[in-house]
Design an enzyme around this catalytic site. Structure first.
Site, PDB file in Angstrom:
ATOM      1  N   GLU A  19       0.841  -1.211   0.000  1.00 47.05           N
ATOM      2  CA  GLU A  19       0.000   0.000   0.000  1.00 47.05           C
ATOM      3  C   GLU A  19       0.871   1.255   0.000  1.00 47.05           C
ATOM      4  O   GLU A  19       2.089   1.181   0.174  1.00 47.05           O
ATOM      5  CB  GLU A  19      -0.849   0.029   1.284  1.00 47.05           C
ATOM      6  CG  GLU A  19      -2.131  -0.757   1.207  1.00 47.05           C
ATOM      7  CD  GLU A  19      -3.232  -0.009   0.481  1.00 47.05           C
ATOM      8  OE1 GLU A  19      -3.009   1.144   0.050  1.00 47.05           O
ATOM      9  OE2 GLU A  19      -4.320  -0.578   0.343  1.00 47.05           O
ATOM     10  N   ARG A 102      -7.801   0.901  13.151  1.00 48.94           N
ATOM     11  CA  ARG A 102      -6.421   1.229  12.770  1.00 48.94           C
ATOM     12  C   ARG A 102      -6.437   2.269  11.661  1.00 48.94           C
ATOM     13  O   ARG A 102      -7.422   2.410  10.927  1.00 48.94           O
ATOM     14  CB  ARG A 102      -5.660  -0.015  12.312  1.00 48.94           C
ATOM     15  CG  ARG A 102      -6.164  -0.616  11.010  1.00 48.94           C
ATOM     16  CD  ARG A 102      -5.136  -1.564  10.423  1.00 48.94           C
ATOM     17  NE  ARG A 102      -5.647  -2.327   9.299  1.00 48.94           N
ATOM     18  CZ  ARG A 102      -5.641  -1.908   8.031  1.00 48.94           C
ATOM     19  NH1 ARG A 102      -5.187  -0.697   7.716  1.00 48.94           N
ATOM     20  NH2 ARG A 102      -6.110  -2.678   7.071  1.00 48.94           N
ATOM     21  N   ASN A 104      -5.527   3.755   8.111  1.00 50.29           N
ATOM     22  CA  ASN A 104      -5.351   3.169   6.780  1.00 50.29           C
ATOM     23  C   ASN A 104      -4.660   4.220   5.911  1.00 50.29           C
ATOM     24  O   ASN A 104      -3.676   4.796   6.341  1.00 50.29           O
ATOM     25  CB  ASN A 104      -6.717   2.678   6.270  1.00 50.29           C
ATOM     26  CG  ASN A 104      -6.598   1.677   5.139  1.00 50.29           C
ATOM     27  OD1 ASN A 104      -5.708   0.832   5.164  1.00 50.29           O
ATOM     28  ND2 ASN A 104      -7.460   1.764   4.147  1.00 50.29           N
ATOM     29  N   GLU A 122     -10.953  -5.692  10.744  1.00 48.14           N
ATOM     30  CA  GLU A 122     -11.223  -6.425   9.505  1.00 48.14           C
ATOM     31  C   GLU A 122     -11.210  -7.917   9.825  1.00 48.14           C
ATOM     32  O   GLU A 122     -10.155  -8.493  10.072  1.00 48.14           O
ATOM     33  CB  GLU A 122     -10.150  -6.074   8.465  1.00 48.14           C
ATOM     34  CG  GLU A 122     -10.504  -6.466   7.057  1.00 48.14           C
ATOM     35  CD  GLU A 122      -9.608  -5.764   6.034  1.00 48.14           C
ATOM     36  OE1 GLU A 122      -8.467  -5.410   6.373  1.00 48.14           O
ATOM     37  OE2 GLU A 122     -10.065  -5.607   4.881  1.00 48.14           O
ATOM     38  N   ASN A 155      -9.963   5.284   2.566  1.00 47.86           N
ATOM     39  CA  ASN A 155      -8.958   4.874   1.601  1.00 47.86           C
ATOM     40  C   ASN A 155      -8.447   6.034   0.755  1.00 47.86           C
ATOM     41  O   ASN A 155      -8.199   7.117   1.286  1.00 47.86           O
ATOM     42  CB  ASN A 155      -9.512   3.700   0.767  1.00 47.86           C
ATOM     43  CG  ASN A 155      -8.706   2.440   1.026  1.00 47.86           C
ATOM     44  OD1 ASN A 155      -7.485   2.510   1.130  1.00 47.86           O
ATOM     45  ND2 ASN A 155      -9.371   1.311   1.141  1.00 47.86           N
ATOM     46  N   ASP A 205      -9.837   1.654  -4.112  1.00 45.64           N
ATOM     47  CA  ASP A 205      -8.842   1.661  -3.043  1.00 45.64           C
ATOM     48  C   ASP A 205      -7.995   2.928  -3.170  1.00 45.64           C
ATOM     49  O   ASP A 205      -8.544   4.028  -3.244  1.00 45.64           O
ATOM     50  CB  ASP A 205      -8.045   0.343  -3.113  1.00 45.64           C
ATOM     51  CG  ASP A 205      -7.401  -0.021  -1.790  1.00 45.64           C
ATOM     52  OD1 ASP A 205      -7.093   0.888  -1.010  1.00 45.64           O
ATOM     53  OD2 ASP A 205      -7.171  -1.218  -1.536  1.00 45.64           O
TER      54      ASP A 205
HETATM   55  C1  BGC Z   1      -7.187  -1.919   3.402  1.00 47.08           C
HETATM   56  C2  BGC Z   1      -7.504  -3.374   3.458  1.00 47.08           C
HETATM   57  C3  BGC Z   1      -8.851  -3.614   2.806  1.00 47.08           C
HETATM   58  C4  BGC Z   1      -8.822  -3.048   1.402  1.00 47.08           C
HETATM   59  C5  BGC Z   1     -10.158  -3.213   0.693  1.00 47.08           C
HETATM   60  C6  BGC Z   1      -7.173  -1.501   1.979  1.00 47.08           C
HETATM   61  O1  BGC Z   1      -6.841  -0.156   1.926  1.00 47.08           O
HETATM   62  O2  BGC Z   1      -5.969  -1.647   4.027  1.00 47.08           O
HETATM   63  O3  BGC Z   1      -7.458  -3.789   4.797  1.00 47.08           O
HETATM   64  O4  BGC Z   1      -9.159  -4.961   2.767  1.00 47.08           O
HETATM   65  O5  BGC Z   1      -8.443  -1.704   1.418  1.00 47.08           O
HETATM   66  O6  BGC Z   1     -10.917  -2.099   0.645  1.00 47.08           O
HETATM   67 CA    CA Z   2      -5.686   1.433   0.650  1.00 42.55          CA
END
Ligand code: BGC
Ligand code: CA
Length: 304
Positions: A19, A102, A104, A122, A155, A205
């Site tokens: 990521e 958490r 992201n 999750e 995200n 995402d």
């Molecule tokens: C998250 C994952 C998640 C995925 C799907 C990612 O940014 O970190 O944990 O499963 O997005 O949306």
């Molecule tokens: Ca992500």
């Protein structure tokens, strides 16, 4: 144009959830995280080698800070990271009333403010407790502000070059949204849907804007990156990757003409893993004929 597009994996790393790719111009390196691998990786384009740092807890993003070091989202903490010593130190925590949350994805706005959001626990990939997360901003004085509540999986995020639009993804809404942005106050308002994903496109995402202002959004369980028009939301092109869990993207490389795309392996079955031997790799996509913009550094001082 499309026929000259090349997709190649960077060496070695097969992340659980790759990521947060970020190009570092001064060193010509690509920084990215492995959220569940609890690591920050740094790939050197000069040596083609990867160096890694342990964060001790899931790490959602890492961005460079103006005075040196990084700010990373580690567990529920905005933490400073000193790459030279490996020290990870909590600066501010969020969602204290939701200990299982958490941080992201995160990114720095055009003026140096850091935005990052959270998500709930999750249970399995993509299966989270709904609307447990939030979106925050952190200013140069490390003052925290909550901008949104009731977020499921906070995200992808980025801003238009004129600073007037903020693009944002809550993955479980299955859309790319846009807000009006005020760079002076850091406020967001007037949310609307710019693009709704088709079922085959999976979940939206991470995202990034190119220098023409178009949006590139990675599709988790879609094995692709979409290029979208920032005003009409029109789908301009689709780039396919050889893995299904494409997670995020950024431009980098010499003159920002390569698109780097991260991916995840967590959540794939044994047979899916054998069909996708590159799952978890970070890819370099070249020949798109498009350029990106340099990332902005966080304006606060995080290392002593
Ligand atoms: C998250 C994952 C998640 C995925 C799907 C990612 O940014 O970190 O944990 O499963 O997005 O949306
Ligand atoms: Ca992500």
């Amino acid at each position: 144009m499309m026929s000259s597009v090349r997709v190649e994996p960077l060496p070695d790393v097969r992340a659980l959830i790759g990521e947060g790719p970020l190009w570092e111009e001064s060193e010509q390196t690509l920084l990215f995280v492995d959220i569940m691998g609890k690591k920050i990786h740094r790939w050197s384009s000069a040596s083609n080698q990867i160096a890694s740092l342990d964060t001790g807890a899931p790490v959602g993003f890492a961005v460079a800070a103006r005075g040196g070091g990084y700010v990373a989202g580690v567990g529920r903490s905005f933490s400073s990271v000193d790459w030279s010593t490996g020290a990870v130190t909590s600066l501010v925590t969020v969602d204290d009333d939701k200990p299982q949350n958490r941080l992201n994805d995160g990114k720095v706005d055009p003026t140096g403010r850091l935005f990052a959001g959270t998500m709930g626990l999750e249970q399995s990939p993509g299966q989270v407790q709904m609307k447990r997360g939030a979106l925050f901003s952190l200013d140069s004085k490390l003052k925290l502000q909550k901008l949104l509540d009731q977020v499921s999986i906070s995200n992808g995020l980025d801003w238009s070059s004129d600073g007037r639009s903020f693009f944002y993804v809550d993955s479980l809404e299955k859309s790319v949204d846009v807000f009006d942005y005020d760079v002076n106050t850091g406020n967001i308002e007037n949310r609307r849907v710019l693009y709704r994903l088709q079922p085959a496109e999976g979940l939206p995402d991470g995202l990034t804007l190119d220098s023409d202002g178009n949006i590139w959004v990675s599709c988790y369980d879609g094995g692709r990156v979409l290029q979208l028009h920032p005003e009409t939301g029109a789908l301009l092109q689709t780039v396919s990757l050889p893995v299904s869990k494409t997670t995020s993207c950024c431009f980098g490389g010499r003159d920002y003409s390569d698109l780097f795309v991260t991916s995840a392996s967590l959540g794939l079955s044994q047979s899916e893993l054998s069909a996708q031997p590159l799952a978890g790799a970070t890819f370099r996509v070249s020949g798109l004929g498009v350029k990106g913009r340099p990332p902005v550094e966080f304006s606060g001082t995080v290392l002593k």
